[in-house]
Scaffold this motif. Structure first.
Motif, PDB file in Angstrom:
ATOM      1  N   PHE A 244      -0.715  35.149  55.261  1.00 53.42           N
ATOM      2  CA  PHE A 244      -0.292  36.284  56.045  1.00 53.42           C
ATOM      3  C   PHE A 244       0.932  36.814  55.831  1.00 53.42           C
ATOM      4  O   PHE A 244       1.291  37.954  56.543  1.00 53.42           O
ATOM      5  CB  PHE A 244      -0.676  36.331  57.775  1.00 53.42           C
ATOM      6  CG  PHE A 244      -2.252  35.805  57.708  1.00 53.42           C
ATOM      7  CD1 PHE A 244      -3.204  36.576  57.496  1.00 53.42           C
ATOM      8  CD2 PHE A 244      -2.438  34.539  58.283  1.00 53.42           C
ATOM      9  CE1 PHE A 244      -4.512  36.056  57.991  1.00 53.42           C
ATOM     10  CE2 PHE A 244      -3.765  33.925  58.331  1.00 53.42           C
ATOM     11  CZ  PHE A 244      -4.713  34.904  58.378  1.00 53.42           C
TER      12      PHE A 244
ATOM     13  N   GLU B 154      -9.279  34.209  43.441  1.00 52.81           N
ATOM     14  CA  GLU B 154      -8.943  33.770  44.710  1.00 52.81           C
ATOM     15  C   GLU B 154      -9.547  32.530  44.884  1.00 52.81           C
ATOM     16  O   GLU B 154     -10.755  31.885  44.712  1.00 52.81           O
ATOM     17  CB  GLU B 154      -9.574  34.887  45.679  1.00 52.81           C
ATOM     18  CG  GLU B 154     -11.050  35.110  45.813  1.00 52.81           C
ATOM     19  CD  GLU B 154     -11.469  36.165  46.675  1.00 52.81           C
ATOM     20  OE1 GLU B 154     -10.791  36.530  47.408  1.00 52.81           O
ATOM     21  OE2 GLU B 154     -12.373  36.826  46.059  1.00 52.81           O
TER      22      GLU B 154
ATOM     23  N   TYR C 102       3.012  38.993  53.633  1.00 54.84           N
ATOM     24  CA  TYR C 102       2.921  39.881  52.462  1.00 54.84           C
ATOM     25  C   TYR C 102       4.352  40.324  52.127  1.00 54.84           C
ATOM     26  O   TYR C 102       4.595  41.252  51.435  1.00 54.84           O
ATOM     27  CB  TYR C 102       2.099  40.740  52.947  1.00 54.84           C
ATOM     28  CG  TYR C 102       0.669  40.272  53.059  1.00 54.84           C
ATOM     29  CD1 TYR C 102       0.029  39.318  52.718  1.00 54.84           C
ATOM     30  CD2 TYR C 102       0.158  41.184  54.287  1.00 54.84           C
ATOM     31  CE1 TYR C 102      -1.111  39.113  52.788  1.00 54.84           C
ATOM     32  CE2 TYR C 102      -1.221  40.779  54.601  1.00 54.84           C
ATOM     33  CZ  TYR C 102      -2.111  39.627  53.943  1.00 54.84           C
ATOM     34  OH  TYR C 102      -3.320  39.138  54.280  1.00 54.84           O
TER      35      TYR C 102
ATOM     36  N   ALA D 203      -1.154  41.477  49.519  1.00 54.32           N
ATOM     37  CA  ALA D 203      -2.396  40.541  49.396  1.00 54.32           C
ATOM     38  C   ALA D 203      -3.317  40.593  48.256  1.00 54.32           C
ATOM     39  O   ALA D 203      -3.146  41.476  47.607  1.00 54.32           O
ATOM     40  CB  ALA D 203      -3.323  41.065  50.922  1.00 54.32           C
TER      41      ALA D 203
ATOM     42  N   THR E  98      -5.795  31.633  49.557  1.00 55.27           N
ATOM     43  CA  THR E  98      -5.471  33.134  49.177  1.00 55.27           C
ATOM     44  C   THR E  98      -5.744  33.899  50.743  1.00 55.27           C
ATOM     45  O   THR E  98      -4.809  34.699  50.953  1.00 55.27           O
ATOM     46  CB  THR E  98      -6.541  33.711  48.297  1.00 55.27           C
ATOM     47  OG1 THR E  98      -6.638  33.034  47.021  1.00 55.27           O
ATOM     48  CG2 THR E  98      -6.330  34.987  47.942  1.00 55.27           C
ATOM     49  N   GLU E  99      -6.844  33.627  51.291  1.00 57.56           N
ATOM     50  CA  GLU E  99      -7.051  34.393  52.494  1.00 57.56           C
ATOM     51  C   GLU E  99      -6.245  34.022  53.892  1.00 57.56           C
ATOM     52  O   GLU E  99      -5.921  34.604  54.639  1.00 57.56           O
ATOM     53  CB  GLU E  99      -8.283  34.524  52.900  1.00 57.56           C
ATOM     54  CG  GLU E  99      -9.117  33.299  53.728  1.00 57.56           C
ATOM     55  CD  GLU E  99      -9.054  32.059  52.824  1.00 57.56           C
ATOM     56  OE1 GLU E  99      -9.756  31.046  53.309  1.00 57.56           O
ATOM     57  OE2 GLU E  99      -8.831  32.116  51.590  1.00 57.56           O
TER      58      GLU E  99
ATOM     59  N   CYS F  93      -5.872  41.650  45.880  1.00 60.84           N
ATOM     60  CA  CYS F  93      -6.532  42.880  45.789  1.00 60.84           C
ATOM     61  C   CYS F  93      -7.272  43.088  44.352  1.00 60.84           C
ATOM     62  O   CYS F  93      -6.647  43.597  43.512  1.00 60.84           O
ATOM     63  CB  CYS F  93      -5.721  44.188  45.875  1.00 60.84           C
ATOM     64  SG  CYS F  93      -6.245  45.695  45.994  1.00 60.84           S
TER      65      CYS F  93
END
Length: 231
Positions: free
Chosen positions: A156, A147, A158, A163, A152-153, A165
């Protein structure tokens, strides 16, 4: 001893994503290399040519300083245009990755998560999977996605990709200081908290991933492929 290749889109991604784990590999006697595909910086002006070569060279100097802290044996630069990988033939990126895989014969490859917000990260992930496909004498036995803070974060959407994981956690408590010192070399890339690409953001993520696995600090990965060959 194993040979490890980190394939990153931009200078500093190799530290944000896998700096602690890379330092751990080095301490355990593995040979660790990095391939940085993009030049960095040149997307920050209105046009690529607005950024002088001296700016890119200074960033690459930071990369080499950072690599010395971690213990990378060598760092290779491909100099694809920053944040414009979608304007480059994917085959050209694949060839750049293939060249280093053939040269270094790594058993383990770390690279970006394909669902990152950043388009260069997406293309890097695709190029690695293509270059390391398990045919012929390909040396790659394990591929892990890392990540990257501020990419990565921040995705939003998807609808195309789930996401990030993680299912692999590496204890980096003994190597976090090296990671932080290496990131400090990137004077032009560090931001101020609450921006995630900051020392404080890096600290929070390492502790969060550590808590998920019962450790003080960790880096988290998604295992993309692992090949166990018959003896």
């Amino acid at each position: 001893m194993k040979t490890i290749l980190v394939v990153a889109a931009h200078p500093d991604d190799e530290i944000l994503g896998v700096g602690g784990t890379a330092a751990r590999h080095v301490a355990e006697g593995d040979a660790v290399y990095a391939l940085i595909l993009g030049e960095g910086q040149t997307s920050r002006g209105a046009h690529r040519e607005d950024t002088g070569r001296e700016v890119v060279d200074e960033l690459h100097k930071n990369t080499l300083e950072s690599a010395e802290v971690i213990g990378f044996r060598d760092v290779f630069f491909a100099d694809f245009p920053d944040n414009r990988f979608d304007h480059v033939d994917l085959l050209d990126i694949v060839k750049a990755v293939e060249q280093r895989i053939q040269e270094l014969q790594p058993q383990i490859v770390y690279t970006h998560y394909s669902g990152d917000l950043n388009v260069d990260h997406q293309y890097t992930a695709r190029a690695v999977l293509t270059a390391a496909r398990p045919i012929g004498s390909c040396s790659v036995e394990e591929i892990y996605a890392f990540e990257t803070l501020s990419s990565t974060e921040w995705n939003f959407d998807y609808s195309a990709q789930p996401a990030f994981c993680p299912n692999v956690f590496v204890d980096i408590a003994g190597y976090y200081q090296q990671k932080e010192q290496a990131m400090n070399c990137y004077v032009s890339e560090l931001c101020v908290f609450p921006h995630p690409r900051s020392l404080a953001g890096m600290d929070v993520l390492s502790r969060t991933r550590g808590m998920a696995a019962g450790m003080e600090r960790a880096e988290a990965f998604m295992l993309i492929r692992k090949t166990i060959r018959r003896k």
